[in-house]
Write an enzyme that holds these catalytic residues in place. Structure first.
Site, mmCIF file in Angstrom:
data_model
loop_
_atom_site.group_PDB
_atom_site.id
_atom_site.type_symbol
_atom_site.label_atom_id
_atom_site.label_comp_id
_atom_site.label_asym_id
_atom_site.label_seq_id
_atom_site.Cartn_x
_atom_site.Cartn_y
_atom_site.Cartn_z
ATOM 1 N N HIS A 47 0.813 -1.221 0.000
ATOM 2 C CA HIS A 47 0.000 0.000 0.000
ATOM 3 C C HIS A 47 0.844 1.268 0.000
ATOM 4 O O HIS A 47 0.332 2.350 -0.240
ATOM 5 C CB HIS A 47 -0.883 0.042 1.255
ATOM 6 C CG HIS A 47 -2.051 -0.901 1.197
ATOM 7 N ND1 HIS A 47 -2.748 -1.280 2.304
ATOM 8 C CD2 HIS A 47 -2.616 -1.537 0.156
ATOM 9 C CE1 HIS A 47 -3.717 -2.104 1.952
ATOM 10 N NE2 HIS A 47 -3.651 -2.286 0.660
ATOM 11 N N HIS A 48 2.128 1.140 0.341
ATOM 12 C CA HIS A 48 3.019 2.296 0.438
ATOM 13 C C HIS A 48 2.443 3.366 1.368
ATOM 14 O O HIS A 48 2.548 4.572 1.086
ATOM 15 C CB HIS A 48 3.289 2.893 -0.956
ATOM 16 C CG HIS A 48 3.537 1.847 -2.003
ATOM 17 N ND1 HIS A 48 4.643 1.015 -1.984
ATOM 18 C CD2 HIS A 48 2.809 1.449 -3.070
ATOM 19 C CE1 HIS A 48 4.575 0.175 -3.002
ATOM 20 N NE2 HIS A 48 3.472 0.414 -3.671
ATOM 21 N N CYS A 49 1.811 2.924 2.455
ATOM 22 C CA CYS A 49 1.205 3.829 3.438
ATOM 23 C C CYS A 49 0.186 4.762 2.781
ATOM 24 O O CYS A 49 0.018 5.911 3.204
ATOM 25 C CB CYS A 49 2.265 4.653 4.171
ATOM 26 S SG CYS A 49 3.481 3.643 5.009
ATOM 27 N N ALA A 50 -0.449 4.301 1.720
ATOM 28 C CA ALA A 50 -1.389 5.167 0.995
ATOM 29 C C ALA A 50 -2.625 4.365 0.579
ATOM 30 O O ALA A 50 -3.002 4.317 -0.583
ATOM 31 C CB ALA A 50 -0.699 5.758 -0.236
#
Lengths: 91, 147
Positions: A47-50
Site C-alpha cells: 500500500h506504500h502507506c497510501a
C-alpha cells in the site's frame, strides 16, 4: 516497462518523481516482489502507506520501482526481464 | 531458495482456479479476515452441523499464496470434524513456521505450502485463511487481523 503485456502504470503525472508504481494482470504485487527479488531486482510492494489511493485506483496494492542517478539501463532491462518471468509463472 | 519450491504447480493451479470460491446461500458461521499490510481480505462462509463442517466457501482477494492456501484449506476441511480441523491447523502452522519439522503425511495436498517457511514475509499470507476459519468456528464477530 510498457512492453510487458498486461502491465499498467499507476500514476502518470507529467512531472512525477523518479518512481514507477505499477500492476501486472494476474500477478499480485506481493508475488511480484518475491519473484523479482529472486531475480535480483529489489522493488517495493504493498500500500506504500497510501491505502485510500489504492481504493481510488481499485487495486489491492501496487509494485513500485524507484530510480536514482546510479541506476543503469541494464538494470531496467533486468527488471523488464524479471517481469516477464513473473508473468510466465503466475499470469 | 528456489522459487519453484514456493510457487509449486499445485499452488499456481489453485491460485488460477480457486476451489469452493464464492458464497454459501445460508451459512450458519461466517468470519472475515484481513491482513492490513498486504491488503488481503478474506470472507469465509460455513455450514456447520454439530461438530461437522458440511460445506465451506470463501471469497476475497489476495496474493497467489493466500488464495491457494484458502482454496487448499477449503478442500481439506470440507466434510471433516471440527476437532480434526483444529488438529490440522496445528500441523499446518508447524509446517509454515518450523524449519526443521518434517511435513506429516496427513497434510496431503496442503504440503504444497511447505515452501512458504523459507519466506518469513509470506507466512501470514498462507495462515490468514486458517485464522479466519478458526474465528468462524468460534463464531467471533470481530474481523480477524494478522497485525
Amino acid at each position: 516497462m510498457l512492453t510487458v503485456p498486461g502491465l499498467t502504470i499507476i500514476g502518470t503525472a507529467p512531472e512525477k518523481a523518479s518512481l514507477v508504481s505499477f500492476v501486472l494482470d494476474g500477478v499480485h504485487p506481493h508475488d511480484l516482489g518475491t519473484i523479482l527479488d529472486a531475480e535480483g531486482v529489489a522493488i517495493r510492494t504493498g500500500h506504500h502507506c497510501a491505502m485510500p489511493v489504492m481504493d481510488f485506483f481499485d487495486v489491492p496494492a501496487t509494485a513500485r520501482a524507484s530510480f536514482a542517478f546510479y541506476n543503469t539501463h541494464a538494470e531496467i532491462d533486468a527488471l523488464v526481464r524479471a517481469l516477464g518471468i513473473a508473468r510466465e509463472m503466475l499470469g | 531458495m528456489d522459487l519453484a519450491d514456493l510457487y509449486r504447480d499445485v499452488i499456481v493451479d489453485h491460485n488460477k482456479r480457486p476451489r469452493n470460491f464464492g458464497r454459501l446461500e445460508h451459512p450458519n458461521r461466517t468470519a472475515e479476515g484481513h491482513n492490513p499490510l498486504c491488503g488481503d481480505r478474506l470472507h469465509i462462509f460455513l455450514d456447520v452441523e454439530g461438530d461437522l463442517i458440511r460445506d465451506i466457501r470463501f471469497e476475497g482477494r489476495g496474493c497467489a499464496i493466500s488464495t491457494a492456501s484458502a482454496s487448499l484449506m477449503s478442500e481439506a476441511v470440507k466434510g471433516r470434524r471440527v476437532a480434526d480441523v483444529q488438529h490440522l491447523f496445528a500441523s499446518v502452522h508447524d509446517m509454515l513456521t518450523r524449519h526443521d519439522a518434517p511435513v506429516p503425511a496427513e497434510l496431503g495436498k496442503l504440503a504444497a505450502l511447505s515452501g512458504v517457511r523459507e519466506y518469513p514475509a509470506r507466512v501470514k499470507c498462507a495462515s490468514l485463511c486458517w485464522h479466519t476459519l478458526n474465528a468462524a468456528l468460534a463464531d467471533e464477530a470481530a474481523p480477524v487481523t494478522t497485525e
